[in-house]
Scaffold this active site. Structure first.
Site, PDB file in Angstrom:
ATOM      1  N   HIS A 122      -0.008 -11.964 -24.134  1.00  0.00           N
ATOM      2  CA  HIS A 122      -0.094 -10.799 -25.027  1.00  0.00           C
ATOM      3  C   HIS A 122       1.019 -10.947 -26.073  1.00  0.00           C
ATOM      4  O   HIS A 122       2.076 -11.530 -25.779  1.00  0.00           O
ATOM      5  CB  HIS A 122       0.136  -9.549 -24.167  1.00  0.00           C
ATOM      6  N   ASP A 199       4.781 -10.860 -16.555  1.00  0.00           N
ATOM      7  CA  ASP A 199       4.222  -9.697 -17.246  1.00  0.00           C
ATOM      8  C   ASP A 199       3.124  -9.152 -16.326  1.00  0.00           C
ATOM      9  O   ASP A 199       2.039  -9.719 -16.227  1.00  0.00           O
ATOM     10  CB  ASP A 199       3.664 -10.136 -18.604  1.00  0.00           C
ATOM     11  N   GLN A 202      -1.267  -6.262 -16.325  1.00  0.00           N
ATOM     12  CA  GLN A 202      -2.668  -6.267 -15.870  1.00  0.00           C
ATOM     13  C   GLN A 202      -2.808  -6.632 -14.400  1.00  0.00           C
ATOM     14  O   GLN A 202      -3.926  -6.853 -13.928  1.00  0.00           O
ATOM     15  CB  GLN A 202      -3.503  -7.233 -16.729  1.00  0.00           C
ATOM     16  N   LYS A 225      -1.327   2.132 -17.595  1.00  0.00           N
ATOM     17  CA  LYS A 225      -2.441   1.263 -17.212  1.00  0.00           C
ATOM     18  C   LYS A 225      -2.754   1.388 -15.733  1.00  0.00           C
ATOM     19  O   LYS A 225      -3.639   0.722 -15.210  1.00  0.00           O
ATOM     20  CB  LYS A 225      -2.107  -0.195 -17.545  1.00  0.00           C
ATOM     21  N   CYS A 363      -4.530  -8.171 -28.994  1.00  0.00           N
ATOM     22  CA  CYS A 363      -3.101  -8.546 -29.063  1.00  0.00           C
ATOM     23  C   CYS A 363      -2.857  -9.922 -28.451  1.00  0.00           C
ATOM     24  O   CYS A 363      -1.838 -10.137 -27.772  1.00  0.00           O
ATOM     25  CB  CYS A 363      -2.206  -7.506 -28.384  1.00  0.00           C
TER      26      CYS A 363
END
Ligand code: PMP
Length: 404
Positions: A122, A199, A202, A225, A363
């Site tokens: 991202h 990261d 997700q 999220k 992104c």
């Protein structure tokens, strides 16, 4: 075991209509809807508890502080961090990543030093490094991927040099859905004496992430999220690294003492939390985490895996369908294009059928360049989606395709 109808009742927004059609919300990788318990918890705090945290001796301030610090403990247990000192509240993944990039570079990187990222990052795990590249002359090395959207592990290993100072990679791609083999990647980084930032934007919404089991040095994720409010996220960092890193921002809350001659900083985690935190949002996030834990992270993962497999199978029935991301390990995201239909046209027409999907580069423009496309249509799933919704999506795509 997993009562989807009952789950859906926790999210009143899912019963609304758009353009006179039942809403089908498949934009969960961008943000998830919020269950009533999260909204109730935040309303209750504003109604009955609200006061600034940490600095007050009065009753409300102490109660608000207790809720805020209890939220930190909930997050600690959720990711299995060793201590709450390692849990820093931020505005989200982006701020958590920027914090580490800036602070880590200040202390540990000099001109010519290298960071390893992957092709599927991202922008929030690319641009902060590029800002440092412009400022300090550090270099980005990029791990390539194969046609299925999987990291090439041999190429990854080859990228390490004596100048490599850190690796920073997404746990799950927000475009391809690939679940990267991060445990092995972390082991390899550590073999080279290099820390690893994950990261988790997700991954944390979809399955258990155990920082001690993975042995990652940093983990970033966003509350919004994972059924929590906007404006709050988390940076986990191993105490040993965080202790040696300088503060990211200065202000209230993060100091021990201040004079015009010399300022000393608070201990962890407060050293990295300048200013009034969004303490109502942290309580909301903790409520969202408990909601997910009550459903069971394994149940959530199984339900979403079933949805993803079902969607992949059904979408392949569609003529001229191109799916981007066919990794063996894949989660909750299906990106696609049909024939020559522009992603924006597909998204706009699906919207008219009540189906919310995301279109564009998500992104991740460097990934789009690698795939040789401008953008995709992305359907992304959450714990409340159903196979019937996927059927409606498939029928919708077929309808739009016929129009072209
Ligand atoms: N990383 C990944 C993989 C993401 O999907 C996102 C959100 N799309 C981010 C980082 C940034 O998250 P936020 O905007 O919540 O800071």
């Amino acid at each position: 075991m997993y009562d989807i109808n009952k789950v859906r009742q926790d999210f009143p927004i899912l019963s609304r209509e758009v353009y006179g059609k039942p809403l089908i919300y498949l934009d969960n990788a961008a943000t998830t809807q919020k269950p009533l318990c999260v909204l109730d918890a935040m309303r209750e705090e504003y109604l009955n508890v609200n006061a600034n945290v940490h600095r007050g001796v009065h009753y409300l301030s102490q109660q608000a502080t207790d809720l805020h610090e209890a939220a930190r403990e909930t997050v600690r247990a959720f990711i299995n961090a060793k201590s709450t000192s390692e849990v820093i509240f931020t505005r989200g993944t982006t701020e958590a990543l920027n914090l580490v990039v800036s602070s880590f570079c200040d202390e540990f990187m000099k001109e010519g030093d290298e960071v390893i990222v992957s092709t599927m990052e991202h922008h929030s795990n690319i641009v902060p490094w590029q800002l440092q590249a412009a400022k300090k002359g550090i270099c980005l090395k990029v791990i390539p991927i194969n046609e299925k959207g999987e990291i090439l592990m041999d190429e990854y290993e080859k990228l390490f040099t004596e100048k490599t100072k850190i690796v920073s990679v997404a746990h799950v791609s927000n475009v391809l859905g690939t679940i990267n083999p991060v445990k092995e990647m972390i082991r390899i980084a550590h073999e080279h004496g290099v820390p690893f930032m994950l990261d988790g934007a997700q991954s944390t919404p979809h399955f258990s992430v155990d920082v001690q089991d993975l042995d990652c040095d940093f983990l970033a994720f966003s509350g919004h999220k994972m059924y929590g409010p906007t404006g709050v996220g988390v940076l986990y960092g191993k105490e040993d690294w965080l202790d040696r890193m300088p503060p990211y921002q200065g202000g209230g809350e993060m100091i021990d003492s201040v004079s015009f001659e010399k300022t000393t900083f608070e201990k962890l985690p407060f050293k990295f939390e300048a200013g009034t935190p969004d303490y109502v949002a942290t309580h909301g996030l903790a409520t969202a985490i408990k909601y997910m834990q009550d459903l069971g992270m394994d149940n959530i993962h199984a339900h979403e895996k079933m949805l993803t497999d079902y969607a992949m199978k059904r979408m392949k029935e569609i003529e001229d369908m191109r799916i981007f991301g066919e990794a063996e390990e894949k989660d909750a995201v299906v990106s696609f294009l049909v024939g020559n239909i522009h992603h924006l046209d597909m998204g706009t027409l699906l919207d008219r059928l009540g189906i919310a999907v995301r279109t564009g580069h998500h992104c991740a423009q460097p990934l789009m360049i690698r795939l040789g496309i401008q953008g995709t249509v992305r359907a992304s799933f959450a714990l409340y989606n159903t196979t019937e919704e996927i059927d409606t999506l498939v029928e919708g795509i077929k309808r739009v395709s016929k129009m072209f």
